[in-house]
Scaffold this motif. Structure first.
Motif, mmCIF file in Angstrom:
data_model
loop_
_atom_site.group_PDB
_atom_site.id
_atom_site.type_symbol
_atom_site.label_atom_id
_atom_site.label_comp_id
_atom_site.label_asym_id
_atom_site.label_seq_id
_atom_site.Cartn_x
_atom_site.Cartn_y
_atom_site.Cartn_z
ATOM 1 N N ARG A 91 0.674 -1.152 -0.023
ATOM 2 C CA ARG A 91 0.018 0.102 0.117
ATOM 3 C C ARG A 91 0.867 1.226 -0.049
ATOM 4 N NH1 ARG A 91 -2.523 -3.906 3.206
ATOM 5 N NH2 ARG A 91 -4.609 -4.055 2.715
ATOM 6 N N LEU A 92 0.581 2.068 -0.816
ATOM 7 C CA LEU A 92 0.962 3.628 -0.886
ATOM 8 C C LEU A 92 -0.246 4.411 -0.275
ATOM 9 C CD1 LEU A 92 3.134 5.373 -1.606
ATOM 10 C CD2 LEU A 92 2.087 5.825 -3.853
ATOM 11 N N LEU A 93 -1.305 3.887 0.317
ATOM 12 C CA LEU A 93 -2.501 4.550 0.773
ATOM 13 C C LEU A 93 -2.312 5.611 1.933
ATOM 14 C CD1 LEU A 93 -5.510 4.455 0.089
ATOM 15 C CD2 LEU A 93 -5.828 2.613 1.726
ATOM 16 N N ASP A 94 -1.391 5.443 2.874
ATOM 17 C CA ASP A 94 -1.475 6.496 3.921
ATOM 18 C C ASP A 94 -1.002 7.732 3.315
ATOM 19 O OD1 ASP A 94 1.214 5.233 3.328
ATOM 20 O OD2 ASP A 94 1.811 5.901 5.180
ATOM 21 N N LYS A 95 -0.099 7.594 2.151
ATOM 22 C CA LYS A 95 0.554 8.876 1.398
ATOM 23 C C LYS A 95 -0.731 9.513 0.633
ATOM 24 C CE LYS A 95 4.540 7.586 3.258
ATOM 25 N NZ LYS A 95 4.117 6.752 3.818
ATOM 26 N N SER A 96 -1.276 8.721 -0.052
ATOM 27 C CA SER A 96 -2.458 9.217 -0.862
ATOM 28 C C SER A 96 -3.467 10.234 0.245
ATOM 29 C CB SER A 96 -3.229 8.241 -1.498
ATOM 30 O OG SER A 96 -2.346 7.592 -2.265
ATOM 31 N N THR A 138 -1.404 -1.121 -8.488
ATOM 32 C CA THR A 138 -1.801 -2.408 -8.050
ATOM 33 C C THR A 138 -2.467 -2.652 -6.798
ATOM 34 O OG1 THR A 138 0.262 -2.570 -6.641
ATOM 35 C CG2 THR A 138 0.333 -3.466 -8.954
ATOM 36 N N HIS A 139 -2.648 -1.397 -5.988
ATOM 37 C CA HIS A 139 -3.715 -1.183 -5.086
ATOM 38 C C HIS A 139 -4.268 -0.034 -5.283
ATOM 39 C CE1 HIS A 139 -4.977 -0.529 -0.539
ATOM 40 N NE2 HIS A 139 -5.137 -2.027 -0.925
ATOM 41 N N PHE A 140 -5.408 -0.005 -6.241
ATOM 42 C CA PHE A 140 -6.094 1.132 -6.819
ATOM 43 C C PHE A 140 -6.604 2.054 -5.856
ATOM 44 C CE2 PHE A 140 -8.097 3.204 -10.035
ATOM 45 C CZ PHE A 140 -7.137 3.427 -11.288
ATOM 46 N N LEU A 141 -6.982 1.593 -4.588
ATOM 47 C CA LEU A 141 -7.419 2.685 -3.556
ATOM 48 C C LEU A 141 -6.510 3.967 -3.635
ATOM 49 C CD1 LEU A 141 -8.969 0.749 -0.767
ATOM 50 C CD2 LEU A 141 -10.352 1.817 -2.340
ATOM 51 N N ASP A 142 -5.161 3.428 -3.644
ATOM 52 C CA ASP A 142 -4.206 4.353 -3.472
ATOM 53 C C ASP A 142 -4.214 5.538 -4.831
ATOM 54 O OD1 ASP A 142 -3.429 2.073 -1.978
ATOM 55 O OD2 ASP A 142 -1.535 2.196 -2.529
ATOM 56 N N VAL A 143 -4.382 4.963 -5.824
ATOM 57 C CA VAL A 143 -4.406 5.756 -6.914
ATOM 58 C C VAL A 143 -6.058 6.849 -6.768
ATOM 59 C CG1 VAL A 143 -4.932 5.851 -9.547
ATOM 60 C CG2 VAL A 143 -3.482 4.228 -8.629
ATOM 61 N N ALA A 144 -6.732 6.081 -6.470
ATOM 62 C CA ALA A 144 -8.357 6.740 -6.376
ATOM 63 C C ALA A 144 -8.124 8.024 -5.552
ATOM 64 C CB ALA A 144 -9.245 5.802 -6.138
ATOM 65 N N ASN A 194 -18.362 -3.552 -2.895
ATOM 66 C CA ASN A 194 -18.143 -3.139 -1.511
ATOM 67 C C ASN A 194 -17.555 -1.825 -1.976
ATOM 68 O OD1 ASN A 194 -15.186 -3.398 -2.244
ATOM 69 N ND2 ASN A 194 -15.445 -5.441 -1.723
ATOM 70 N N ASN A 195 -16.747 -1.262 -0.925
ATOM 71 C CA ASN A 195 -16.316 0.250 -0.957
ATOM 72 C C ASN A 195 -15.305 0.440 -1.991
ATOM 73 O OD1 ASN A 195 -13.342 0.212 0.561
ATOM 74 N ND2 ASN A 195 -14.617 -1.373 1.575
ATOM 75 N N TRP A 196 -14.491 -0.461 -2.629
ATOM 76 C CA TRP A 196 -13.483 -0.275 -3.376
ATOM 77 C C TRP A 196 -14.252 0.346 -4.897
ATOM 78 C CZ3 TRP A 196 -8.469 -1.731 -4.743
ATOM 79 C CH2 TRP A 196 -7.670 -2.300 -3.586
ATOM 80 N N ASN A 197 -15.586 -0.039 -5.192
ATOM 81 C CA ASN A 197 -16.104 0.632 -5.990
ATOM 82 C C ASN A 197 -16.448 2.013 -5.914
ATOM 83 O OD1 ASN A 197 -18.258 1.119 -7.872
ATOM 84 N ND2 ASN A 197 -19.014 -0.973 -8.043
ATOM 85 N N GLN A 198 -16.906 2.048 -4.851
ATOM 86 C CA GLN A 198 -17.442 3.763 -4.496
ATOM 87 C C GLN A 198 -16.049 4.429 -4.501
ATOM 88 O OE1 GLN A 198 -19.087 2.030 -0.748
ATOM 89 N NE2 GLN A 198 -21.041 3.187 -1.305
ATOM 90 N N VAL A 199 -15.084 4.227 -3.774
ATOM 91 C CA VAL A 199 -13.863 5.013 -3.859
ATOM 92 C C VAL A 199 -13.193 5.105 -4.891
ATOM 93 C CG1 VAL A 199 -11.628 5.502 -2.487
ATOM 94 C CG2 VAL A 199 -13.578 4.529 -1.191
#
Length: 633
Positions: A91-96, A138-144, A194-199
């Motif tokens: 994940r890069l999510l915390d940076k996003s 590869t962990h698309f929440l990070d991109v979103a 789930n939430n991936w779709n929404q985010v």
């Protein structure tokens, strides 16, 4: 996995089957809307609308503290270095998320003050992340989330950014944000329930709206794709608004869902009827009722226990006209308490709270709320403004739901200002994934169910013959009553014990506002069964006798009294980790009983929570409990 996704999709869509199917607009319709786009800024807060915010704070009101906190935090951010591309595990999510927090607050601060220091610091942040090699598709929440962050900054600051900065930021939105979403190896979120779709759809929509004048065809396709696929995940709100993934993921999925709707409304003048999908406008009541009298939530599934500020509730209050939805939100903004400026979406409360009247938000009226859906839940309390009130949250549904646990029949209980029946909630994902745990499998034999916090052995429910619940079992709420003298809910749990017992029904009631009764009616198959009744608690446990347990914490006592037509043995069980990957659980213990029930026999088990040690009255059979009627679907 494929079977599970089909199962969840069919179940969720069945709740909306009585409504006409959603018809997304055609590409041509969206293309025409894009031709009439307003100038920047166009997302969430239109040009010159910041004047409304300035006027609002000429006199103190309920959002004044929040406004000042955002400005103060923006001052702090000026002195911080830009976020760096440091990945943790997958994940890069915390940076996003940190980028979104910073850019949103800095952009807000600049728009309402005109202080160019905020502009310069936001531009520096935008250019830094635009220069990353990628946003971790590869962990698309990070991109979103990164795309949303950059889109907000680009749109809100556009008139004041240099031409060179605009070009770099716009290119990053296109190449690091939207384009990867058309790569099949990254866009499984389009099929997600789930939430991936929404985010992810929200992030891509923000990016599309931000650069639409330069990429009109791509913007139209991206928005149309979102409108086609987002309703799949929004089906989980039907019929009553209960969110399948619990409190914490409501905040995630629903907040981004609302952000997308609001962005479409400001930029294109319509949400294309997304908010009219079954159950969605009711889901604010779900979140409101999930919070108990001491600020703890019914934290089933992968959720945390502490309530927190939810800006999306201002949108629901504004849209429905029900300002009582803000009852649990205002304490975070008033008095001497400093608002949580770590919430990355906090400026939206300033936008959606524009019509808030002041501090006289009305108290909610209903003492019981229930919702069916993929994760049926019932929530009841004796008061909305007494911190010592009784509060019970009850959970049914299938463990297979995203972020689900084996917790059908489980409950939490608050009284006397304390939580007596608790749920551990989630364990940090990285702590499991880094040790090779296959966290996300949900089949019956998945490793997920070996994680200590996730299976039925540690939840406040029944266990038969020391076996796991059936992951496909999907009990509903079968009866409920909002009578203040007998707030109650009943659920047939037999589905999760298929092959273990013939019948298992549970009812929970707050009786006369003074005690809570949990009644279980169990019938065995042609084989005997060992029944375990479990309570997870932070209290100190003292077994008084063969029928009574004393629970104590913070100089307060609660008595747990068992009444059964068969012999029981009261026991305690440790909450020490079972595996080296399990999180520690200090200050907790499990207490309950075990009972041997012969083959082909029906037995009744009553458990009563009361602040007094004396005997309790009899409890009637579940079939005779009152019911206000129920909507099965």
């Amino acid at each position: 996995m494929r079977y599970m996704l089909v199962f969840l999709l069919l179940v969720s869509l069945s709740f909306a089957s009585a409504q006409p199917a959603y018809q997304p607009p055609t590409l041509a319709v969206i293309s025409e809307k894009i031709k009439d786009l307003p100038p920047h800024p166009r997302i969430l807060l239109l040009k010159d609308r910041e004047q409304d915010i300035r006027q609002r704070f000429q006199q103190p009101n309920v959002l004044s503290n929040l406004h000042q906190a955002i400005l103060a935090e923006s001052e702090n951010i000026i002195g911080l270095p830009p976020v760096e591309r440091i990945q943790i595990g997958r994940r890069l999510l915390d940076k996003s998320r940190e980028c979104l927090r910073r850019v949103f607050q800095l952009s807000y601060a600049y728009r309402v003050t005109g202080d160019r220091r905020f502009l310069a610091r936001a531009e520096k942040e935008l250019l830094a992340v635009s220069g990353f090699s990628d946003w971790n598709p590869t962990h698309f929440l990070d991109v979103a989330e990164m795309t949303m962050a950059v889109a907000i900054g680009y749109d809100w600051l556009y008139p004041h950014l240099s031409v060179g900065s605009r070009q770099k930021i716009r290119t990053a939105i296109l190449e690091k944000g939207i384009n990867p979403s058309y790569d099949k190896q990254y866009n499984s979120f389009l099929r997600s329930t789930n939430n991936w779709n929404q985010v992810c759809n929200a992030g891509m929509t923000f990016g599309a709206l931000a650069i639409a004048e330069d990429e009109p065809e791509l913007a139209a396709r991206t928005i149309q794709r979102a409108l086609e696929t987002l309703p799949v995940s929004m089906a989980v709100y039907a019929p009553h608004g209960a969110y399948a993934e619990g409190y914490g993921y409501w905040d995630y999925g629903t907040s981004f869902n609302v952000l997308m709707i609001s962005a479409l409304e400001t930029a294109l003048g319509t949400d294309f009827s997304l908010s009219a999908l079954p159950g969605f406008m009711k889901t604010g009541s779900f979140l409101q009722n999930m919070i108990g009298p001491i600020g703890l939530v019914h934290n089933w599934g992968d959720g945390g226990v502490k309530a927190h500020f939810n800006p999306a509730m201002f949108w629901f209050a504004q849209k429905t006209g029900e300002e009582s939805l803000l009852w649990n939100q205002l304490p975070d903004l008033s008095g001497d308490q400093t608002p949580n400026v770590k919430n990355r979406l906090i400026p939206t409360a300033m936008i959606w709270g524009a019509t808030l009247r002041g501090r006289d938000v009305p108290k909610p009226k209903a003492l019981l709320w229930f919702g069916q859906g993929l994760s049926p839940v019932a929530l009841m309390r004796t008061s909305w403004d007494d911190p010592n009130a009784f509060f019970v949250g009850f959970k049914a549904g299938a463990a297979q739901v995203n972020h689900g646990h084996m917790d059908a029949g489980s409950f939490v209980l608050d009284a006397l200002g304390e939580r007596w029946a608790m749920d551990f909630g989630m364990q940090n994902y990285h702590s499991l994934e880094s040790k090779g745990v296959q966290l996300w499998g949900r089949a019956q034999n998945a490793q997920r169910w070996q994680i200590f916090r996730y299976n039925n052995f540690v939840h406040n429910t029944l266990t038969v013959n020391n076996e796991l619940h059936r992951v496909e079992g999907n009990p509903r709420i079968d009866a409920q009553s909002g009578d203040p003298k007998f707030l109650s809910v009943v659920s047939d749990l037999s589905d999760v014990f298929k092959g273990q017992v013939e019948k298992a029904k549970r009812g929970i009631a707050i009786r006369d506002g003074k005690s809570v009764v949990v009644r279980d009616e169990v019938k065995t198959t042609d084989r005997p069964a060992l029944i375990r009744w479990t309570l997870l608690t932070p209290a100190t446990v003292k077994i008084i006798d063969g029928k009574t347990v004393e629970l104590s914490q913070n100089s307060k006592k609660m008595y747990l009294k068992f009444d059964s037509d068969t012999a029981i043995k009261i026991r305690t069980w440790s909450t020490d980790p079972v595996h080296d990957y399990d999180a520690p659980n200090p200050g907790t213990i499990r207490v309950g009983f075990e009972a041997d029930v012969p083959a082909g026999q029906e037995r009744v088990f009553n458990a009563i929570f009361s602040a007094t040690p004396g005997p309790e009255g009899t409890t009637s059979p579940l079939a005779s409990w009152p019911s206000d009627g129920i909507q099965k679907n």
